[in-house]
Enzyme design. Structure first.
Site, PDB file in Angstrom:
ATOM      1  N   ALA A  93      12.441  -4.646   2.636  1.00 44.11           N
ATOM      2  CA  ALA A  93      12.040  -5.752   1.757  1.00 44.11           C
ATOM      3  C   ALA A  93      11.043  -5.346   0.670  1.00 44.11           C
ATOM      4  O   ALA A  93      11.082  -5.860  -0.450  1.00 44.11           O
ATOM      5  CB  ALA A  93      11.456  -6.885   2.608  1.00 44.11           C
ATOM      6  N   ARG A 143       2.176  -7.986  -4.824  1.00 48.50           N
ATOM      7  CA  ARG A 143       0.786  -7.503  -4.865  1.00 48.50           C
ATOM      8  C   ARG A 143       0.628  -6.142  -4.191  1.00 48.50           C
ATOM      9  O   ARG A 143      -0.168  -5.305  -4.613  1.00 48.50           O
ATOM     10  CB  ARG A 143      -0.177  -8.538  -4.307  1.00 48.50           C
ATOM     11  CG  ARG A 143      -0.281  -8.690  -2.766  1.00 48.50           C
ATOM     12  CD  ARG A 143      -1.188  -7.640  -2.160  1.00 48.50           C
ATOM     13  NE  ARG A 143      -1.811  -8.002  -0.919  1.00 48.50           N
ATOM     14  CZ  ARG A 143      -1.671  -7.355   0.243  1.00 48.50           C
ATOM     15  NH1 ARG A 143      -0.860  -6.317   0.349  1.00 48.50           N
ATOM     16  NH2 ARG A 143      -2.347  -7.741   1.299  1.00 48.50           N
ATOM     17  N   GLY A 199       1.939   2.235   7.664  1.00 46.52           N
ATOM     18  CA  GLY A 199       1.031   2.394   8.813  1.00 46.52           C
ATOM     19  C   GLY A 199      -0.160   1.481   8.603  1.00 46.52           C
ATOM     20  O   GLY A 199      -1.092   1.833   7.887  1.00 46.52           O
ATOM     21  N   ASP A 200      -0.111   0.290   9.206  1.00 46.94           N
ATOM     22  CA  ASP A 200      -1.094  -0.729   8.802  1.00 46.94           C
ATOM     23  C   ASP A 200      -1.596  -1.546   9.977  1.00 46.94           C
ATOM     24  O   ASP A 200      -2.023  -2.690   9.808  1.00 46.94           O
ATOM     25  CB  ASP A 200      -0.475  -1.644   7.725  1.00 46.94           C
ATOM     26  CG  ASP A 200       0.781  -2.351   8.213  1.00 46.94           C
ATOM     27  OD1 ASP A 200       1.202  -2.104   9.354  1.00 46.94           O
ATOM     28  OD2 ASP A 200       1.337  -3.158   7.452  1.00 46.94           O
ATOM     29  N   GLU A 256      -1.808 -12.039  11.651  1.00 44.02           N
ATOM     30  CA  GLU A 256      -3.161 -11.761  11.146  1.00 44.02           C
ATOM     31  C   GLU A 256      -3.646 -12.863  10.200  1.00 44.02           C
ATOM     32  O   GLU A 256      -2.845 -13.459   9.470  1.00 44.02           O
ATOM     33  CB  GLU A 256      -3.144 -10.432  10.371  1.00 44.02           C
ATOM     34  CG  GLU A 256      -2.754  -9.262  11.226  1.00 44.02           C
ATOM     35  CD  GLU A 256      -2.372  -8.016  10.417  1.00 44.02           C
ATOM     36  OE1 GLU A 256      -2.626  -6.911  10.897  1.00 44.02           O
ATOM     37  OE2 GLU A 256      -1.811  -8.150   9.317  1.00 44.02           O
TER      38      GLU A 256
HETATM   39  N1  LIG Z   1      -0.074  -1.944   3.230  1.00 46.84           N
HETATM   40  C1  LIG Z   1       0.295  -3.148   2.858  1.00 46.84           C
HETATM   41  O1  LIG Z   1      -0.412  -3.812   2.095  1.00 46.84           O
HETATM   42  C2  LIG Z   1       1.598  -3.695   3.335  1.00 46.84           C
HETATM   43  C3  LIG Z   1       2.116  -4.865   2.756  1.00 46.84           C
HETATM   44  C4  LIG Z   1       3.371  -5.309   3.157  1.00 46.84           C
HETATM   45  C5  LIG Z   1       4.071  -4.611   4.145  1.00 46.84           C
HETATM   46  N2  LIG Z   1       3.489  -3.503   4.715  1.00 46.84           N
HETATM   47  C6  LIG Z   1       4.218  -2.736   5.732  1.00 46.84           C
HETATM   48  O2  LIG Z   1       5.276  -2.052   5.065  1.00 46.84           O
HETATM   49  C7  LIG Z   1       6.322  -1.807   5.992  1.00 46.84           C
HETATM   50  C8  LIG Z   1       7.658  -2.188   5.388  1.00 46.84           C
HETATM   51  O3  LIG Z   1       7.707  -3.585   5.220  1.00 46.84           O
HETATM   52  P1  LIG Z   1       9.099  -4.277   4.818  1.00 46.84           P
HETATM   53  O4  LIG Z   1       8.775  -5.701   4.574  1.00 46.84           O
HETATM   54  O5  LIG Z   1       9.772  -3.482   3.746  1.00 46.84           O
HETATM   55  O6  LIG Z   1       9.881  -4.096   6.182  1.00 46.84           O
HETATM   56  P2  LIG Z   1      11.473  -4.014   6.402  1.00 46.84           P
HETATM   57  O7  LIG Z   1      11.667  -4.151   7.868  1.00 46.84           O
HETATM   58  O8  LIG Z   1      12.170  -4.942   5.497  1.00 46.84           O
HETATM   59  O9  LIG Z   1      11.852  -2.519   5.954  1.00 46.84           O
HETATM   60  C9  LIG Z   1      11.410  -1.397   6.666  1.00 46.84           C
HETATM   61  C10 LIG Z   1      12.491  -0.309   6.579  1.00 46.84           C
HETATM   62  O10 LIG Z   1      11.979   0.881   7.216  1.00 46.84           O
HETATM   63  C11 LIG Z   1      13.094   1.517   7.807  1.00 46.84           C
HETATM   64  N3  LIG Z   1      12.641   2.511   8.771  1.00 46.84           N
HETATM   65  C12 LIG Z   1      12.105   2.291   9.994  1.00 46.84           C
HETATM   66  N4  LIG Z   1      11.813   3.472  10.588  1.00 46.84           N
HETATM   67  C13 LIG Z   1      12.159   4.433   9.699  1.00 46.84           C
HETATM   68  C14 LIG Z   1      12.097   5.849   9.726  1.00 46.84           C
HETATM   69  N5  LIG Z   1      11.648   6.503  10.790  1.00 46.84           N
HETATM   70  N6  LIG Z   1      12.532   6.541   8.643  1.00 46.84           N
HETATM   71  C15 LIG Z   1      13.026   5.881   7.564  1.00 46.84           C
HETATM   72  N7  LIG Z   1      13.105   4.529   7.479  1.00 46.84           N
HETATM   73  C16 LIG Z   1      12.688   3.827   8.538  1.00 46.84           C
HETATM   74  C17 LIG Z   1      13.893   0.361   8.403  1.00 46.84           C
HETATM   75  O11 LIG Z   1      15.240   0.733   8.660  1.00 46.84           O
HETATM   76  C18 LIG Z   1      13.779  -0.696   7.312  1.00 46.84           C
HETATM   77  O12 LIG Z   1      14.870  -0.658   6.403  1.00 46.84           O
HETATM   78  C19 LIG Z   1       5.954  -2.585   7.255  1.00 46.84           C
HETATM   79  O13 LIG Z   1       5.452  -1.672   8.213  1.00 46.84           O
HETATM   80  C20 LIG Z   1       4.887  -3.544   6.811  1.00 46.84           C
HETATM   81  O14 LIG Z   1       4.003  -3.881   7.845  1.00 46.84           O
HETATM   82  C21 LIG Z   1       2.291  -3.036   4.325  1.00 46.84           C
END
Ligand SMILES: NC(=O)c1ccc[n+]([C@@H]2O[C@H](COP(=O)([O-])OP(=O)(O)OC[C@H]3O[C@@H](n4cnc5c(N)ncnc54)[C@H](O)[C@@H]3O)[C@@H](O)[C@H]2O)c1
Length: 364
Positions: free
Chosen positions: A146, A119, A233-234, A63
């Site tokens: 992360a 952020r 959920g994004d 994106e």
């Molecule tokens: N809204 C925002 O501004 C924003 C910003 C950054 C990231 N995000 C989103 O946040 C989410 C997490 O990002 P991340 O960098 O931590 O990713 P990541 O892959 O490091 O961590 C995600 C974790 O979710 C776990 N997971 C997956 N399905 C699951 C379920 N059904 N039940 C429990 N745990 C489950 C995975 O095992 C993993 O450890 C992503 O979907 C990302 O797109 C949103």
């Protein structure tokens, strides 16, 4: 040769950002970015806003997120690939730019992977400060990847959370989170399921990654007075909340046109009522109105938050003298003579191979 009259671009790479966050302190960065985001949301109408441009594939999304006010233009490049861990890569990777609106000159080129985590946590906690019950002390944190440590620390500092209930389908991710949070003033409890983690929590943060219509939270799990911070959920086709959770709640969003297609509310009709969070921060709409209300922050991440974070990091870098100046843009002495940067001075012209061979033959 760089010419000093030309504005150079400040480069903040990952090593710079790590040094910056270590020196300033992560809590100060979270709090400082939250203050910037709040101030920028309060001047919402000064920004030229648009939904992000997304390029989808079967496994993820890439994106571009632009925004501008009268003086600065910002954009972020960011991806979301939930299966990236199989390749040894993070799910989310990002970088961004700040440029002068007056000239278009790029002034900052910065990493935004670490900065996005900071952020996003700052934004989540800022929204929760307005939407969660003020006596909230216990948060369920579903998805321990992360983003999770940053979410935990932002809610500790800005909301007053003291206890975390953790669940992830990957037990190693939860063990990493527990270890990273040791000694940070948060009690952590590892739970066997999402339902067990959510039970009795004041706030529920969902920050999972799965390119699917997941139902991490179902209506049966929701208790009166809960605040739900739905971060994962994004993207179209990527949700975390059962639609019944949203239907029974007051829902708050960042930029409504973007969230309609990307947020959990993508499951609902286009006239489902939502409130943009800037109105709450600016005092023109209420946040939580009673202790039994269920509130949802349907977060997808909006470009304004990256504008705020980039501005914060640029100023912090200046404070500590961190970063390199780079020649991202060519700098001809005459701005109309771009061709001239390729010109080779005659006395320094390299000898052509043919001339070199002729001279060698003459010497023999
Ligand atoms: N809204 C925002 O501004 C924003 C910003 C950054 C990231 N995000 C989103 O946040 C989410 C997490 O990002 P991340 O960098 O931590 O990713 P990541 O892959 O490091 O961590 C995600 C974790 O979710 C776990 N997971 C997956 N399905 C699951 C379920 N059904 N039940 C429990 N745990 C489950 C995975 O095992 C993993 O450890 C992503 O979907 C990302 O797109 C949103």
């Amino acid at each position: 040769m760089l010419q000093s009259r030309f504005p150079k671009t400040l480069y903040l790479g990952t090593a710079h950002l790590i040094e910056l966050v270590r020196r300033k302190g992560l809590p100060a960065c979270i709090a400082g970015i939250a203050r910037r985001i709040e101030a920028d949301y309060r001047r919402w109408n000064e920004f030229d806003k648009s939904s992000r441009l997304a390029s989808h594939s079967g496994v993820g999304v890439i994106e571009l997120m632009p925004i501008a006010d009268a003086s600065q233009f910002a954009f972020k490049y960011v991806n979301g690939h939930p299966t990236n861990h199989r390749h040894g890569l993070p799910t989310v990777m990002a970088f961004g730019v700040l440029a002068d609106v007056a000239t278009g000159a790029p002034r900052l080129l910065s990493e935004l992977t670490l900065t996005t985590a900071i952020r996003t946590a700052a934004m989540s906690a800022l929204a929760a400060r307005e939407l969660a019950r003020s006596d909230s002390r216990c948060m369920a944190l579903i998805g321990n990847g992360a983003q999770s440590e940053f979410q935990a620390l932002a809610f500790r500092d800005l909301v007053g959370i003291r206890e975390l209930r953790l669940f992830d389908i990957d037990g190693a991710a939860t063990a990493k989170l527990v270890s990273n949070l040791a000694g940070q003033g948060l009690r952590t409890r590892v739970c066997a399921s999402t339902a067990a983690a959510v039970q009795g929590a004041d706030i529920v943060t969902t920050v999972t990654a799965d390119k699917a219509h997941a139902t991490i939270l179902t209506p049966a799990m929701i208790e009166p007075g809960m605040h739900i911070n739905a971060v994962g959920g994004d993207c179209p086709g990527k949700t975390e909340l059962h639609c019944g959770v949203l239907e029974a709640a007051s829902v708050f969003v960042e930029f409504e046109p973007q969230t309609r297609s990307e947020g959990d509310i993508q499951q609902l009709p286009s006239d489902f009522p939502v409130t943009e969070i800037w109105r709450v921060l600016a005092g023109s709409a209420p946040g939580r109105v009673d202790a039994k209300q269920v509130t949802v922050f349907d977060s997808v991440g909006f470009a304004l938050e990256d504008y705020s974070a980039l501005s914060f990091m640029r100023d912090a870098a200046a404070e500590y003298g961190i970063g390199d100046l780079v020649d991202l843009v060519p700098q001809p002495a005459d701005p109309k003579d771009l061709f001239g940067v390729l010109r080779v001075e005659p006395e320094r012209a390299p000898t052509s191979p043919r001339a070199h061979m002729r001279r060698a033959a003459e010497r023999m």
